[in-house]
Design an enzyme around this catalytic site. Structure first.
Site, PDB file in Angstrom:
ATOM      1  N   LYS A   1       0.841  -1.201   0.000  1.00 17.27           N
ATOM      2  CA  LYS A   1       0.000   0.000   0.000  1.00 17.27           C
ATOM      3  C   LYS A   1       0.877   1.252   0.000  1.00 17.27           C
ATOM      4  CE  LYS A   1      -4.033  -1.684   2.564  1.00 17.27           C
ATOM      5  NZ  LYS A   1      -4.982  -1.466   1.465  1.00 17.27           N
TER       6      LYS A   1
ATOM      7  N   ARG B   1     -10.439 -11.270   1.716  1.00 17.96           N
ATOM      8  CA  ARG B   1     -11.271 -12.354   1.171  1.00 17.96           C
ATOM      9  C   ARG B   1     -10.588 -13.712   1.302  1.00 17.96           C
ATOM     10  NH1 ARG B   1     -11.475  -9.130  -4.385  1.00 17.96           N
ATOM     11  NH2 ARG B   1     -11.204  -7.473  -2.857  1.00 17.96           N
TER      12      ARG B   1
HETATM   13  N1  BES Z   1      -8.169  -3.468   4.116  1.00 19.22           N
HETATM   14  C1  BES Z   1      -8.286  -3.124   2.753  1.00 19.22           C
HETATM   15  C2  BES Z   1      -9.549  -2.351   2.442  1.00 19.22           C
HETATM   16  C3  BES Z   1      -9.631  -0.980   3.010  1.00 19.22           C
HETATM   17  C4  BES Z   1      -9.188   0.092   2.285  1.00 19.22           C
HETATM   18  C5  BES Z   1     -10.219  -0.764   4.222  1.00 19.22           C
HETATM   19  C6  BES Z   1      -9.302   1.372   2.799  1.00 19.22           C
HETATM   20  C7  BES Z   1     -10.326   0.490   4.724  1.00 19.22           C
HETATM   21  C8  BES Z   1      -9.883   1.562   4.017  1.00 19.22           C
HETATM   22  C9  BES Z   1      -8.303  -4.382   1.877  1.00 19.22           C
HETATM   23  O1  BES Z   1      -7.571  -5.448   2.343  1.00 19.22           O
HETATM   24  C10 BES Z   1      -7.726  -3.981   0.567  1.00 19.22           C
HETATM   25  O2  BES Z   1      -6.592  -3.588   0.557  1.00 19.22           O
HETATM   26  N2  BES Z   1      -8.495  -4.092  -0.487  1.00 19.22           N
HETATM   27  C11 BES Z   1      -8.044  -3.725  -1.788  1.00 19.22           C
HETATM   28  C12 BES Z   1      -8.624  -4.691  -2.767  1.00 19.22           C
HETATM   29  C13 BES Z   1      -8.105  -4.522  -4.161  1.00 19.22           C
HETATM   30  C14 BES Z   1      -6.649  -4.929  -4.217  1.00 19.22           C
HETATM   31  C15 BES Z   1      -8.930  -5.346  -5.085  1.00 19.22           C
HETATM   32  C16 BES Z   1      -8.541  -2.316  -2.067  1.00 19.22           C
HETATM   33  O3  BES Z   1      -9.649  -1.991  -1.691  1.00 19.22           O
HETATM   34  O4  BES Z   1      -7.784  -1.543  -2.630  1.00 19.22           O
HETATM   35 ZN    ZN Z   2      -5.531  -5.337   1.787  1.00 18.06          ZN
END
Ligand code: BES
Ligand code: ZN
Ligand code: ZN
Length: 503
Positions: free
Chosen positions: A283, A357
């Protein structure tokens, strides 16, 4: 924590240090009806209205000192807005600033005259519950790790008790039932908030599992912790895969409340990533510190189970939370890796940041051993959900319309909105992989729905299931009336409301 107590007007020492009254906008305020406020107060209130200093707008507060003997030294007027628009949701918001006002007034033992908040549509039980929730939720503060007390949090500035004042025995009993319910729900939310605030170096999967166990013991829940060895035996490839980049071992927490005469069995599943770096699909640095709250789904499940136990709900509720940390450590999963889930399905990991997931699929499929009548999962799953709704509601997706509608209604009643998104079969096509049964991300569009379609593949056959995506609402960037900045504990009120009146 503030003690909230229901007390008869006649039992309260007079004068009360500060006594609050609810005032509806545009409605005559009768001092007589309201606990014999006395001549002086009645006169002041009349003038406040005629001079348009106070009109009863929602959340408006006006406090004044009385010179003569009366029921209170200081009278606090609380605006409730127009009576027509009054709802428990508006009351929860309007009442929240009162805790701050009582602190400001240095009132040791303030009271609220409950009948002044009651309005035809709602019972005194509903009102007592809502006000209790509002006070306990708004006064919440995370302790923190300051080596000396933070400014403004000195001893004399604390408020340790608020009385809910009622005028008759029958009111007292009904208000007490509401107060108890409000306290259980709010303390459960605050318990979850504490877990979400705790930094990931301290709130590791093993510590979070231990917190769940401790809470379970305190409120009489059955608790089973599965460790890595057992997780391996269960062949939960997804949970192991996400955990493998971290030095911290994964856990699977199972909490159980079996109420007497329970007819229905409900599994609640919560995402418990104690920190989400994204893994190899790292991230960006901005806001990454917030990813300690990626376990709020799990915390909400713990909190809902806590409430179910303390309220002794006549249901069999099972909470399942997979816990681990998503780090790009020494031996992490890599994009392109193929993993195998407990139910035999293979998954191509395209993006290691779509880890939620991968752990939830194992918990959902594992829930089959309990043969539940319903399954609900709750997770900070997709940034796309925050992009869609901002911080206005949870995303709701389901394979069963009756269950989805039940959840929407519980959301409305509890003041926690859930908005349903479609689950058309075509969306599943986006998860086709050339090398495995599924890939873990789609092409980027409709990310919230595609994530839910992924989860759906792991739901036990023919079981009504709903998924709550709380990514946009599990953290408050700025304080709201009864939600300080930080983890909100969203979804708990909805879940308890749903379980409480399950039919
Ligand atoms: N924990 C994150 C989702 C999230 C993002 C929660 C911002 C709270 C605030 C999750 O694990 C994630 O990173 N999801 C990705 C999925 C993508 C790679 C398809 C996302 O949302 O960017
Ligand atoms: Zn994530
Ligand atoms: Zn995550």
């Amino acid at each position: 924590m503030i003690q909230i107590e229901v007390r008869l007007q006649s039992q309260i020492d007079r004068p009360c240090s500060a006594l609050a009254y609810g005032v509806f906008e545009g409605k005559q305020f009768s001092a007589q009806e309201h606990g014999g406020l006395g001549e002086e107060a009645a006169g002041v209130i009349k003038r406040l209205f005629s001079e348009k200093i106070f009109s009863g707008k929602p959340g408006q507060i006006f406090s004044f000192l009385l010179s003569s003997e009366g029921p209170a030294k200081i009278v606090v007027l609380l605006g409730l807005g127009p009576e027509k628009k009054f709802s428990l949701t508006s009351l929860r918001e309007a009442a929240a600033p009162l805790t701050g006002e009582f602190k400001r007034l240095h009132s040791k033992r303030p009271a609220v005259f409950l009948p002044s908040l009651v309005q035809k549509k709602f019972s005194i039980q509903d009102i007592a519950r809502t006000v209790t929730e509002s006070f306990l939720l708004s006064a919440y503060q995370f302790k923190g790790f300051h080596s000396s007390p933070k400014n403004g949090r000195s001893e004399e500035n604390t408020l340790d008790r608020i009385d809910l004042m009622v005028s008759s025995e029958s009111e007292k009993n009904r208000a007490e039932a509401g107060r108890m319910l409000g306290e259980v729900v709010a303390t459960s939310v605050n318990f979850a908030r504490d877990l979400g605030h705790s930094p990931a170096n301290l709130m590791t999967p093993e510590v979070l599992a231990a917190e769940a166990k401790k809470m379970a013991k305190e409120c009489g829940l059955k608790c089973t912790l599965l460790e890595e060895k057992e997780i391996r035996k269960l062949k939960m490839g997804g949970l192991l895969a996400v955990a493998q980049g971290s030095p911290h071992m994964p856990y699977l927490v199972i909490l159980e409340h079996k109420g007497a005469r329970a007819k229905k069995k409900i599994c609640l599943v919560g995402k418990g990533i104690t920190f989400d770096t994204g893994g190899i699909s790292l991230k960006p640095a901005k806001d990454m510190e917030k990813m300690k709250y990626d376990m709020m789904g799990a915390a909400s499940v713990f909190a809902a189970l806590r409430s179910a136990a303390l309220l002794d709900l006549p249901l069999h509720v099972i909470g399942i939370a997979p816990l681990c940390e998503n780090l790009p450590g020494a031996n992490p999963i890599k994009p392109g890796d193929v993993i195998t889930a407990r139910n035999g399905k293979s998954v191509e990991v395209i993006n290691t940041d779509a880890e939620g997931r991968l752990v939830l699929m194992e918990a959902l499929s594992y829930s089959e051993i309990f043969q539940p009548d319903f399954i609900i999962d709750i997770a900070t799953l997709t940034g796309a959900c925050a992009a869609t709704f901002a911080d206005q509601c949870m995303g709701l997706m389901s394979n069963n319309q009756t269950l989805a509608e039940k959840i929407v209604r519980a959301g409305t009643r509890s003041g926690e909105r859930a908005w349903q998104l479609p689950m058309w079969g075509d969306y599943l096509g986006m998860l086709k992989s050339e090398v495995a049964d599924l890939k873990n991300v789609g092409a980027g569009y409709a990310g919230t729905i595609v994530a839910a379609k992924f989860l759906e593949q792991f739901v036990p056959k023919d079981t009504p299931w709903a998924h709550l995506d709380i990514a946009g609402v599990a953290w408050a960037d700025s304080p709201k009336p009864f939600t300080p900045k930080g983890p909100t504990g969203v979804g708990i009120r909805l879940l308890v409301e749903l379980l409480k009146d399950w039919k």
